[in-house]
Design an enzyme around this catalytic site. Structure first.
Site, PDB file in Angstrom:
ATOM      1  N   GLN A   1      -1.016 -51.010   0.743  1.00 59.04           N
ATOM      2  CA  GLN A   1      -1.995 -52.101   0.652  1.00 59.04           C
ATOM      3  C   GLN A   1      -1.361 -53.400   1.169  1.00 59.04           C
ATOM      4  O   GLN A   1      -0.487 -53.336   2.010  1.00 59.04           O
ATOM      5  CB  GLN A   1      -2.540 -52.260  -0.783  1.00 59.04           C
ATOM      6  CG  GLN A   1      -3.436 -51.109  -1.242  1.00 59.04           C
ATOM      7  CD  GLN A   1      -2.676 -49.940  -1.814  1.00 59.04           C
ATOM      8  OE1 GLN A   1      -1.752 -50.106  -2.586  1.00 59.04           O
ATOM      9  NE2 GLN A   1      -3.049 -48.740  -1.438  1.00 59.04           N
TER      10      GLN A   1
ATOM     11  N   LYS B   1       1.794 -51.117   8.831  1.00 56.75           N
ATOM     12  CA  LYS B   1       3.110 -50.866   8.224  1.00 56.75           C
ATOM     13  C   LYS B   1       3.628 -49.474   8.589  1.00 56.75           C
ATOM     14  O   LYS B   1       4.817 -49.277   8.745  1.00 56.75           O
ATOM     15  CB  LYS B   1       3.017 -50.975   6.695  1.00 56.75           C
ATOM     16  CG  LYS B   1       2.647 -52.366   6.212  1.00 56.75           C
ATOM     17  CD  LYS B   1       2.532 -52.421   4.691  1.00 56.75           C
ATOM     18  CE  LYS B   1       1.352 -51.680   4.109  1.00 56.75           C
ATOM     19  NZ  LYS B   1       0.043 -52.236   4.444  1.00 56.75           N
TER      20      LYS B   1
ATOM     21  N   ASP C   1      -3.637 -52.390   5.769  1.00 57.28           N
ATOM     22  CA  ASP C   1      -3.929 -51.915   7.116  1.00 57.28           C
ATOM     23  C   ASP C   1      -3.297 -52.780   8.202  1.00 57.28           C
ATOM     24  O   ASP C   1      -3.842 -52.913   9.298  1.00 57.28           O
ATOM     25  CB  ASP C   1      -5.452 -51.814   7.357  1.00 57.28           C
ATOM     26  CG  ASP C   1      -6.137 -51.042   6.248  1.00 57.28           C
ATOM     27  OD1 ASP C   1      -5.611 -49.974   5.894  1.00 57.28           O
ATOM     28  OD2 ASP C   1      -7.166 -51.500   5.728  1.00 57.28           O
TER      29      ASP C   1
ATOM     30  N   GLY D   1      -3.367 -45.670   3.378  1.00 62.41           N
ATOM     31  CA  GLY D   1      -3.508 -44.850   4.572  1.00 62.41           C
ATOM     32  C   GLY D   1      -2.660 -45.435   5.678  1.00 62.41           C
ATOM     33  O   GLY D   1      -2.886 -46.555   6.114  1.00 62.41           O
ATOM     34  N   HIS D   2      -1.629 -44.735   6.065  1.00 65.52           N
ATOM     35  CA  HIS D   2      -0.776 -45.189   7.169  1.00 65.52           C
ATOM     36  C   HIS D   2      -0.925 -44.221   8.322  1.00 65.52           C
ATOM     37  O   HIS D   2      -0.806 -43.020   8.149  1.00 65.52           O
ATOM     38  CB  HIS D   2       0.704 -45.225   6.737  1.00 65.52           C
ATOM     39  CG  HIS D   2       0.995 -46.286   5.737  1.00 65.52           C
ATOM     40  ND1 HIS D   2       2.150 -46.312   5.000  1.00 65.52           N
ATOM     41  CD2 HIS D   2       0.292 -47.353   5.360  1.00 65.52           C
ATOM     42  CE1 HIS D   2       2.129 -47.365   4.200  1.00 65.52           C
ATOM     43  NE2 HIS D   2       1.010 -48.009   4.400  1.00 65.52           N
TER      44      HIS D   2
END
Ligand code: IMP
Length: 428
Positions: free
Chosen positions: A223, A16, A13, A40-41
């Protein structure tokens, strides 16, 4: 030709997604090399916010081809839903390629992820319950199903029958739950295979060709290094190798092709799930950081644990990955703090540590030793030039750079495209 890996340097988180989106403007290919739908991006473009879990964030650029590499574990149901919702937002999916060698996340993986977590009780890892751990277990136990198997209907059925019998024994005999149906899974997954067939291909050959013809390739980590299965806070880690060393294996490119490794940190630190986090803050400052940084998970919506920048784990990670340069994200989140702190070492009993101990219980017992820096108490939102940053923010960043022993290339001052300071040129 240039190949750059972008690696999360904390517990995920770090932001990125925004960087990949910005850097993709100079890339021909963006490749995910590990993890799965646990990632999750979030990318903000114009008025639209896009959430990515499996599709590389580069897909927002029409000229960029995106690859889900062999090192990723793919839940076809989740991927198709993501492709559909991106499609509805007008994103072109025709340049998405999925490795034939990528492993498939099956329904029993998610079931076992949940059952295993429940059985851990207070020792739970806090996984995102997407079946990622059990899918990697099967990969290494050599009973995994790969994309290539899914396309071969008869072979898929035979493999599924064998592995499902084994999984159903676990589900019924260890966990006293109902078995899963071979027919249902087979029918459902043959349907997914048909829809995904046009995208599944020999991505390694494609990337090799692209590389030798001079294409620019961005390798997108998911990650972060502190969740790496070898170097993270084991066992409170994810099940893949998140560090730069795996970018080559997980994408199918030779190690020496990677010319630049960019490490991505936040100006503070966050974590979701269980496990030690020496600089964790609770009420007061912790809540203030969470609110200012909107620190809630993209995948699960869980509130993230927040703390001051930890240069002990930061430097450990920079050395492991051999970062050529670093990006510091979300600087603006610190704008309202009259004092900002950096952890420079840990106290463990009467010892002072400058690298994190491998023993996770020892890490949990470490007390952070802080340097205090005066806050700048003025908005940095949207600043795009180093000279326009308040002097106190510059000093804070220079100190972080010094502690990480790595040149600071990028500073992010807002979620939108362009809200970034380019302090040094990157090779890509
Ligand atoms: P898993 O990857 O679902 O097995 O979860 C293992 C640990 O990694 C848990 O603490 C999760 O919260 C964490 N985790 C997994 N994916 C991400 C991510 O993309 N960002 C932050 N934490 C993650």
């Amino acid at each position: 030709m240039s190949v750059m890996a972008v690696v999360g340097a904390q517990w995920g988180d770090e932001g990125k997604g925004k960087l990949i989106d910005e850097l993709s403007a100079r890339a021909d290919y963006v490749v995910r090399y590990q993890g799965g739908g646990n990632a999750g991006h979030r990318v903000v473009y114009g008025d639209t916010e896009f959430a990515f879990h499996l599709v590389p964030a580069g897909i927002l650029h029409p000229n960029v081809a995106c690859v889900i590499g062999n090192g990723v574990v793919v839940d076809p149901r989740g991927l198709l839903a993501e492709m559909e919702s991106l499609g509805q937002l007008g994103v072109d999916m025709s340049k998405l390629y999925i490795s034939e060698r990528a492993h498939v996340v099956m329904p029993y993986h998610a079931v076992l992820d949940r059952l295993e977590e429940e059985s851990r009780g207070v020792e739970k890892i806090g996984t995102v319950l997407r079946g990622i751990g059990p899918a990697y277990v099967d990969k290494y136990s050599r009973v995994g199903i790969r994309m290539a198997d899914l396309l071969d209907v008869d072979q898929f059925r035979a493999k599924l029958a064998t592995v499902l019998a084994q999984k159903n024994r676990m589900i019924t005999q260890i966990y006293n739950q109902q078995p899963l149906s071979l027919e249902e899974i087979h029918t459902e997954y043959v349907g997914y295979a048909q829809r995904l067939r046009p995208y599944i291909t020999d991505t390694e050959a494609r990337l090799h060709k692209a590389m030798t013809s001079g294409a620019s390739i961005l390798l997108e980590g998911a990650q972060g290094a502190l969740l790496d299965v070898d170097f993270g806070t084991y066992p409170f880690v994810t099940s893949s190798s998140t560090v730069a060393g795996n970018a080559s294996t997980g994408a199918g490119l030779p190690p020496r092709s990677i010319q630049h490794v960019l490490g991505v940190y936040k100006a503070y630190i966050t974590r979701v799930g269980s496990g030690p986090m020496p600089t964790e803050l609770f009420e007061g400052e912790g809540k203030a950081l969470r609110d200012a940084g909107h620190e809630y998970g993209t995948t699960t919506g869980r509130a993230r644990r927040c703390g001051w920048f930890d240069a002990v784990v930061g430097r450990f990670v920079a050395r492991l990955n051999g970062f050529d340069s670093v990006a510091i994200m979300k600087l603006d989140v610190l704008d309202g703090f009259s004092t900002v702190k950096i952890c420079t070492s840990y106290k463990l009993g009467d010892r002072e540590l400058t690298t994190p101990p491998a023993n996770t219980s020892e890490l949990a017992a470490c007390e952070p030793v802080y340097e205090e820096w005066p806050g700048w108490m003025t908005s940095t939102v949207g600043v795009t030039r180093w000279e326009d940053l308040p002097a106190k923010a510059q000093r804070y960043l220079q100190r972080v750079e010094e502690l990480l022993e790595t040149p600071l290339a990028l500073i992010s001052t807002g979620p939108g495209r362009g809200e970034t300071i380019h302090r040094r040129e990157l090779a890509l």
